[in-house]
Structures are given as structure tokens and as C-alpha cells.
Design an enzyme around this catalytic site. Structure first.
Site, PDB file in Angstrom:
ATOM      1  N   HIS A 102     -37.708  10.629 -53.620  1.00 41.37           N
ATOM      2  CA  HIS A 102     -38.390   9.402 -54.058  1.00 41.37           C
ATOM      3  C   HIS A 102     -39.709   9.261 -53.329  1.00 41.37           C
ATOM      4  O   HIS A 102     -39.847   9.666 -52.178  1.00 41.37           O
ATOM      5  CB  HIS A 102     -37.514   8.160 -53.839  1.00 41.37           C
ATOM      6  CG  HIS A 102     -37.008   8.023 -52.437  1.00 41.37           C
ATOM      7  ND1 HIS A 102     -35.942   8.743 -51.967  1.00 41.37           N
ATOM      8  CD2 HIS A 102     -37.444   7.265 -51.410  1.00 41.37           C
ATOM      9  CE1 HIS A 102     -35.735   8.429 -50.699  1.00 41.37           C
ATOM     10  NE2 HIS A 102     -36.623   7.539 -50.330  1.00 41.37           N
ATOM     11  N   HIS A 104     -42.445   6.414 -52.160  1.00 39.22           N
ATOM     12  CA  HIS A 104     -42.706   4.989 -51.940  1.00 39.22           C
ATOM     13  C   HIS A 104     -44.154   4.688 -52.338  1.00 39.22           C
ATOM     14  O   HIS A 104     -45.076   5.398 -51.904  1.00 39.22           O
ATOM     15  CB  HIS A 104     -42.567   4.628 -50.462  1.00 39.22           C
ATOM     16  CG  HIS A 104     -41.200   4.812 -49.888  1.00 39.22           C
ATOM     17  ND1 HIS A 104     -40.317   3.765 -49.732  1.00 39.22           N
ATOM     18  CD2 HIS A 104     -40.553   5.904 -49.423  1.00 39.22           C
ATOM     19  CE1 HIS A 104     -39.195   4.210 -49.169  1.00 39.22           C
ATOM     20  NE2 HIS A 104     -39.312   5.519 -48.971  1.00 39.22           N
TER      21      HIS A 104
HETATM   22  P1  5GP Z   1     -36.024   6.510 -47.549  1.00 35.94           P
HETATM   23  O1  5GP Z   1     -35.760   6.041 -46.166  1.00 35.94           O
HETATM   24  O2  5GP Z   1     -34.896   7.403 -47.985  1.00 35.94           O
HETATM   25  O3  5GP Z   1     -37.371   7.068 -47.786  1.00 35.94           O
HETATM   26  O4  5GP Z   1     -36.031   5.207 -48.419  1.00 35.94           O
HETATM   27  C1  5GP Z   1     -34.991   4.738 -49.178  1.00 35.94           C
HETATM   28  C2  5GP Z   1     -35.467   3.429 -49.739  1.00 35.94           C
HETATM   29  O5  5GP Z   1     -34.513   3.011 -50.675  1.00 35.94           O
HETATM   30  C3  5GP Z   1     -35.567   2.324 -48.671  1.00 35.94           C
HETATM   31  O6  5GP Z   1     -36.899   1.826 -48.677  1.00 35.94           O
HETATM   32  C4  5GP Z   1     -34.551   1.298 -49.117  1.00 35.94           C
HETATM   33  O7  5GP Z   1     -35.022  -0.021 -48.941  1.00 35.94           O
HETATM   34  C5  5GP Z   1     -34.351   1.623 -50.589  1.00 35.94           C
HETATM   35  N1  5GP Z   1     -33.014   1.361 -51.090  1.00 35.94           N
HETATM   36  C6  5GP Z   1     -31.834   1.595 -50.463  1.00 35.94           C
HETATM   37  N2  5GP Z   1     -30.796   1.248 -51.260  1.00 35.94           N
HETATM   38  C7  5GP Z   1     -31.351   0.804 -52.425  1.00 35.94           C
HETATM   39  C8  5GP Z   1     -30.783   0.333 -53.633  1.00 35.94           C
HETATM   40  O8  5GP Z   1     -29.580   0.227 -53.822  1.00 35.94           O
HETATM   41  N3  5GP Z   1     -31.658  -0.019 -54.619  1.00 35.94           N
HETATM   42  C9  5GP Z   1     -33.018   0.062 -54.460  1.00 35.94           C
HETATM   43  N4  5GP Z   1     -33.766  -0.316 -55.484  1.00 35.94           N
HETATM   44  N5  5GP Z   1     -33.577   0.503 -53.309  1.00 35.94           N
HETATM   45  C10 5GP Z   1     -32.760   0.882 -52.315  1.00 35.94           C
END
Ligand code: 5GP
Length: 140
Positions: A102, A104
Site C-alpha cells: 500500500h 500512503h
Molecule cells: P503500514 O504501517 O503497514 O504502512 O500502514 C498500514 C496502515 O493501515 C496504517 O496507516 C493504519 O492506520 C491503516 N489501517 C490498519 N487497519 C486498517 C483497516 O482496517 N482499514 C483501513 N482503512 N486502514 C487500516
């Protein structure tokens, strides 16, 4: 490292859990981050499973990044931002918490600061309104 098909974004893609959708096409989905670091914080993901950038097919990235750009422009307009931060983490050591690739997209308003990564869950009505603002900007 392998792809875990039970990760939360795989469940969003299958429709098993809901999201506040901003944009969808045959290759990508964009939706609001539930713990936004700033208003308009959107996640853009490919539909094809990959853990992160390290194992992604370049052809998948070629479909993903034009959408990231489109969302970045729309989110900047929608939130009257001064800039947009693009962040992407690979593996836990680098800060990754959800193991489906993903990107951001975070609108940045000068001086407003950013909330912590994976901080506080935002109210659903707020996320729905923010998704609508970005969808409207995408249509113009
Ligand atoms: P990472 O740390 O893996 O780059 O970011 C994961 C992102 O996913 C975080 O910013 C977190 O807030 C978001 N996130 C975690 N669980 C969910 C969810 O169930 N739904 C959505 N829409 N975002 C999520």
C-alpha cells in the site's frame, strides 16, 4: 517472506470488511486510512497480492503509480493542502504493519503537523465525508 491472504487489506479487497472507498478500477483500490495522520490520508493498493514493494511485479507498480498520482492531486485539491507526502513501508523493521502493498497519500497543510502513524481511529462519519471530498475532486 510470503503473502498472508488473511491480512486486513485482502479482507477489504474481498469485501469481507468495509472501507471508505475513494476510487476503484480493475487493478487498484484507494480508500481512507482508518487512523489518518492528517485529514485526507488515503491508501492506494493493487488488487494483485504482494506483501510490499520488494516482491511486487513491476507491471503491477506500473498500474499503481498513475493512480497514486491521481489521488495525490485530488487529495491536495480537496483539502487545500500545500503539499502531499507519499509514504511506503517495507517489512516490520521499516514500519510496515499491514502486509499487502500500500502507498500512503497524505495531504500536508503547512504548519498543521502530522498525527502518529497508526495512532487514533477516526470517526466513520468523518472518514466518509473526507472520502466524498476526494471523490468530488477526482470528478473535476
Ligand atoms: P503500514 O504501517 O503497514 O504502512 O500502514 C498500514 C496502515 O493501515 C496504517 O496507516 C493504519 O492506520 C491503516 N489501517 C490498519 N487497519 C486498517 C483497516 O482496517 N482499514 C483501513 N482503512 N486502514 C487500516
Amino acid at each position: 517472506m510470503t503473502y498472508d491472504f488473511s491480512n486486513i487489506f485482502a479482507k477489504i479487497l474481498s469485501g469481507a470488511i468495509p472501507c471508505h472507498k475513494v476510487h476503484e478500477d480493475d487493478a487498484t483500490l484507494a480508500f481512507m486510512d482508518v487512523m489518518p495522520q492528517a485529514p485526507g490520508h488515503t491508501l492506494v493498493i493493487p488488487k494483485v497480492p504482494s506483501r510490499n514493494l520488494l516482491d511486487a511485479d513491476p507491471a503491477v507498480l506500473a498500474r499503481l503509480f498513475p493512480v497514486v498520482q491521481k489521488i495525490a492531486v485530488a487529495a491536495k485539491d480537496a483539502f487545500g493542502a500545500d503539499g502531499v507526502r507519499i509514504i511506503q513501508f517495507n517489512e516490520a523493521a521499516a514500519g510496515q504493519t499491514v502486509f499487502h502493498l500500500h502507498i500512503h497519500v497524505i495531504p500536508i497543510v503547512e504548519g498543521a503537523g502530522l498525527k502518529p502513524h497508526t495512532g487514533k481511529m477516526e470517526d466513520g462519519a468523518v472518514l466518509a465525508a473526507h472520502a466524498e471530498k476526494i471523490r468530488r475532486a477526482l470528478r473535476t
